[in-house]
Design a protein around this motif. Structure first.
Motif, PDB file in Angstrom:
ATOM      1  N   CYS A  26      33.983  -9.778 -19.345  1.00  0.00           N
ATOM      2  CA  CYS A  26      33.529  -9.321 -18.047  1.00  0.00           C
ATOM      3  C   CYS A  26      34.672  -8.570 -17.371  1.00  0.00           C
ATOM      4  O   CYS A  26      35.732  -9.159 -17.120  1.00  0.00           O
ATOM      5  N   GLY A  27      34.473  -7.289 -17.108  1.00  0.00           N
ATOM      6  CA  GLY A  27      35.548  -6.462 -16.569  1.00  0.00           C
ATOM      7  C   GLY A  27      35.716  -6.603 -15.071  1.00  0.00           C
ATOM      8  O   GLY A  27      34.760  -6.858 -14.341  1.00  0.00           O
ATOM      9  N   GLY A  28      36.941  -6.403 -14.619  1.00  0.00           N
ATOM     10  CA  GLY A  28      37.242  -6.457 -13.188  1.00  0.00           C
ATOM     11  C   GLY A  28      36.483  -5.402 -12.409  1.00  0.00           C
ATOM     12  O   GLY A  28      36.223  -5.567 -11.208  1.00  0.00           O
ATOM     13  N   SER A  29      36.112  -4.302 -13.091  1.00  0.00           N
ATOM     14  CA  SER A  29      35.397  -3.215 -12.429  1.00  0.00           C
ATOM     15  C   SER A  29      34.056  -3.685 -11.883  1.00  0.00           C
ATOM     16  O   SER A  29      33.514  -3.092 -10.959  1.00  0.00           O
ATOM     17  N   THR A  30      33.497  -4.729 -12.450  1.00  0.00           N
ATOM     18  CA  THR A  30      32.117  -5.112 -12.147  1.00  0.00           C
ATOM     19  C   THR A  30      31.989  -6.513 -11.543  1.00  0.00           C
ATOM     20  O   THR A  30      30.973  -6.851 -10.955  1.00  0.00           O
ATOM     21  N   ASP A  77      31.210  -1.370 -15.720  1.00  0.00           N
ATOM     22  CA  ASP A  77      30.529  -0.726 -14.589  1.00  0.00           C
ATOM     23  C   ASP A  77      29.775   0.537 -14.983  1.00  0.00           C
ATOM     24  O   ASP A  77      29.371   1.311 -14.130  1.00  0.00           O
ATOM     25  N   VAL A  78      29.641   0.794 -16.285  1.00  0.00           N
ATOM     26  CA  VAL A  78      28.846   1.940 -16.753  1.00  0.00           C
ATOM     27  C   VAL A  78      27.799   1.409 -17.742  1.00  0.00           C
ATOM     28  O   VAL A  78      28.002   0.361 -18.358  1.00  0.00           O
ATOM     29  N   PRO A  79      26.672   2.128 -17.900  1.00  0.00           N
ATOM     30  CA  PRO A  79      25.585   1.581 -18.734  1.00  0.00           C
ATOM     31  C   PRO A  79      25.839   1.637 -20.237  1.00  0.00           C
ATOM     32  O   PRO A  79      24.961   1.285 -21.017  1.00  0.00           O
ATOM     33  N   GLU A 106      38.442  13.555 -26.071  1.00  0.00           N
ATOM     34  CA  GLU A 106      38.633  13.015 -24.711  1.00  0.00           C
ATOM     35  C   GLU A 106      37.318  12.749 -23.987  1.00  0.00           C
ATOM     36  O   GLU A 106      37.271  12.668 -22.763  1.00  0.00           O
ATOM     37  N   GLU A 107      36.223  12.589 -24.760  1.00  0.00           N
ATOM     38  CA  GLU A 107      34.958  12.157 -24.145  1.00  0.00           C
ATOM     39  C   GLU A 107      35.007  10.647 -23.909  1.00  0.00           C
ATOM     40  O   GLU A 107      34.248  10.097 -23.114  1.00  0.00           O
ATOM     41  N   ILE A 108      35.863   9.961 -24.645  1.00  0.00           N
ATOM     42  CA  ILE A 108      36.194   8.557 -24.353  1.00  0.00           C
ATOM     43  C   ILE A 108      37.633   8.564 -23.869  1.00  0.00           C
ATOM     44  O   ILE A 108      38.518   9.111 -24.538  1.00  0.00           O
ATOM     45  N   GLY A 162      40.612   6.638 -20.719  1.00  0.00           N
ATOM     46  CA  GLY A 162      40.935   5.577 -19.753  1.00  0.00           C
ATOM     47  C   GLY A 162      40.528   4.194 -20.232  1.00  0.00           C
ATOM     48  O   GLY A 162      40.750   3.808 -21.381  1.00  0.00           O
ATOM     49  N   GLY A 163      39.875   3.434 -19.322  1.00  0.00           N
ATOM     50  CA  GLY A 163      39.530   2.043 -19.592  1.00  0.00           C
ATOM     51  C   GLY A 163      38.549   1.831 -20.734  1.00  0.00           C
ATOM     52  O   GLY A 163      38.401   0.710 -21.231  1.00  0.00           O
ATOM     53  N   MET A 164      37.873   2.918 -21.175  1.00  0.00           N
ATOM     54  CA  MET A 164      36.948   2.762 -22.300  1.00  0.00           C
ATOM     55  C   MET A 164      37.716   2.659 -23.625  1.00  0.00           C
ATOM     56  O   MET A 164      37.209   2.093 -24.592  1.00  0.00           O
TER      57      MET A 164
HETATM   58  N1  LIG Z   1      32.549   7.971 -22.778  1.00  0.00           N
HETATM   59  C1  LIG Z   1      32.593   7.127 -21.738  1.00  0.00           C
HETATM   60  N2  LIG Z   1      31.453   6.548 -21.307  1.00  0.00           N
HETATM   61  C2  LIG Z   1      31.434   5.719 -20.248  1.00  0.00           C
HETATM   62  N3  LIG Z   1      32.554   5.380 -19.533  1.00  0.00           N
HETATM   63  C3  LIG Z   1      33.727   5.934 -19.904  1.00  0.00           C
HETATM   64  C4  LIG Z   1      33.800   6.815 -21.043  1.00  0.00           C
HETATM   65  N4  LIG Z   1      35.089   7.186 -21.198  1.00  0.00           N
HETATM   66  C5  LIG Z   1      35.776   6.582 -20.224  1.00  0.00           C
HETATM   67  N5  LIG Z   1      34.989   5.825 -19.431  1.00  0.00           N
HETATM   68  C6  LIG Z   1      35.459   5.067 -18.259  1.00  0.00           C
HETATM   69  O1  LIG Z   1      35.638   3.697 -18.616  1.00  0.00           O
HETATM   70  C7  LIG Z   1      35.417   2.933 -17.419  1.00  0.00           C
HETATM   71  C8  LIG Z   1      35.278   1.460 -17.769  1.00  0.00           C
HETATM   72  O2  LIG Z   1      36.554   0.924 -18.038  1.00  0.00           O
HETATM   73  P1  LIG Z   1      37.347   0.050 -16.926  1.00  0.00           P
HETATM   74  O3  LIG Z   1      37.337   0.770 -15.628  1.00  0.00           O
HETATM   75  O4  LIG Z   1      38.667  -0.324 -17.506  1.00  0.00           O
HETATM   76  O5  LIG Z   1      36.381  -1.184 -16.787  1.00  0.00           O
HETATM   77  P2  LIG Z   1      36.558  -2.766 -16.872  1.00  0.00           P
HETATM   78  O6  LIG Z   1      37.258  -3.183 -15.621  1.00  0.00           O
HETATM   79  O7  LIG Z   1      35.143  -3.217 -16.940  1.00  0.00           O
HETATM   80  O8  LIG Z   1      37.349  -3.115 -18.098  1.00  0.00           O
HETATM   81  C9  LIG Z   1      34.206   3.604 -16.821  1.00  0.00           C
HETATM   82  O9  LIG Z   1      34.033   3.314 -15.458  1.00  0.00           O
HETATM   83  C10 LIG Z   1      34.507   5.083 -17.074  1.00  0.00           C
HETATM   84  O10 LIG Z   1      35.213   5.639 -16.005  1.00  0.00           O
END
Ligand SMILES: Nc1ncnc2c1ncn2[C@@H]1O[C@H](COP(=O)(O)OP(=O)(O)O)[C@@H](O)[C@H]1O
Ligand SMILES: CC(=O)N[C@@H](CCC(=O)OP(=O)(O)O)C(=O)O
Length: 263
Positions: free
Chosen positions: A10-14, A182-184, A212-214, A216-218
């Motif tokens: 469960c991520g801190g984002s949500t 926090d994303v679907p 770079e379509e993935i 940061g946090g993903m």
């Molecule tokens: N391809 C992608 N699809 C969806 N989200 C992505 C993608 N690439 C990067 N992200 C980012 O990853 C974020 C989720 O990671 P993060 O903020 O670290 O969440 P959590 O706190 O749940 O670990 C999304 O809000 C979005 O900004």
């Protein structure tokens, strides 16, 4: 899902936005004999508390640069505030839960990450005390685990919560890990429109990281997913925590979010 046990990260984002229905869903699953194990993050809450204390948050490759004073705050927020908040919400909604940190009972053994010279006291998981987790489940409680690790000398480490969850899923040998964020799911822009990919392979992931379509946090999520899928875990699902009955749908129907599979 064949297995009645699954690991949920469960991520801190949500976390703050999770509705009561999310915890009721967990209670219903527990009552049916399904056994969830929760590993949680709390990055935004750590940033907030560090900010109040005048300590700047710095990240290298998605990992928090962590010295001892920062680690005090990380442990206080994750093992204290966030862990207990989740346990309280579960109990309020009728589930039974026990919160622990990875340092309790040496639940998460850790060693410094390869780039410790850059990030400091950040850990990689070297072992998980699976019998402790199983013991808690046998007692009828949902284990709620904060991602702090410890080594045999008693040194603590800050561990990325996705990494910790992947290692717990691997060591418990569950079929499924569910990553709640926090994303679907994993999204991609196709013909100018953002879509959620129902399924991705390792090759798709590598390509999307390169393009770079993935980002940061993903990135730690997909890396943790690939790492545990190299072991016994069969599927990793990335889902949005605020979707209706997200967990039971992920566990029983699997028709939600993005499914990551080996090939
Ligand atoms: N391809 C992608 N699809 C969806 N989200 C992505 C993608 N690439 C990067 N992200 C980012 O990853 C974020 C989720 O990671 P993060 O903020 O670290 O969440 P959590 O706190 O749940 O670990 C999304 O809000 C979005 O900004
Ligand atoms: C080493 C490292 O970066 N640890 C993370 C642990 C919390 C976490 O991962 O929380 P989310 O899941 O909300 O991102 C941190 O200090 O923020």
């Amino acid at each position: 899902m064949k297995d009645q046990r699954f690991v949920m990260k469960c991520g801190g984002s949500t976390l703050a936005a999770l509705p009561d229905a999310f915890f009721e869903d967990l209670r219903d699953m527990q009552e049916k004999g399904i056994q969830p194990v929760i590993v949680h993050g709390g990055g935004p809450a750590i940033n907030e508390t560090l900010g109040k204390l005048g300590i700047e948050s710095r990240f290298v490759g998605g990992l928090r640069v962590t010295d001892e004073p920062t680690l005090d705050v990380v442990e206080m927020v994750l093992a204290g505030r966030i862990n207990k908040e989740i346990v309280r919400k579960l109990q309020k909604n009728g589930a039974q839960a026990i919160g622990l940190s990875g340092t309790d009972g040496k639940l998460i053994l850790a060693k410094p990450v390869a780039n410790a010279h850059e990030v400091g006291l950040v850990g990689d998981v070297t072992g998980v005390n699976a019998s402790l987790v199983e013991g808690i489940i046998e007692l009828g409680f949902i284990p709620v685990i904060a991602p702090i690790g410890i080594d045999e000398e008693g040194q603590r480490y800050n561990i990325n919560a996705d990494t910790a969850a992947g290692a717990v899923a691997s060591e418990l040998g569950v079929d499924t890990m569910i990553v709640v964020t926090d994303v679907p799911g994993i999204m991609r822009t196709v013909d100018g429109e953002k879509i959620v990919l129902p399924q991705v392979t390792f090759a798709d992931i590598e390509e999307m990281i390169r393009s770079e379509e993935i980002y940061g946090g993903m990135i730690p999520k997909v890396r943790a997913a690939m790492s545990c899928l190299h072991g016994n875990v069969k599927e990793v699902l990335i889902v949005n925590g605020s979707a209706d009955r997200v967990l039971s749908r992920a566990v029983t129907e699997g028709d939600i979010g993005t499914r990551i599979i080996r090939s």
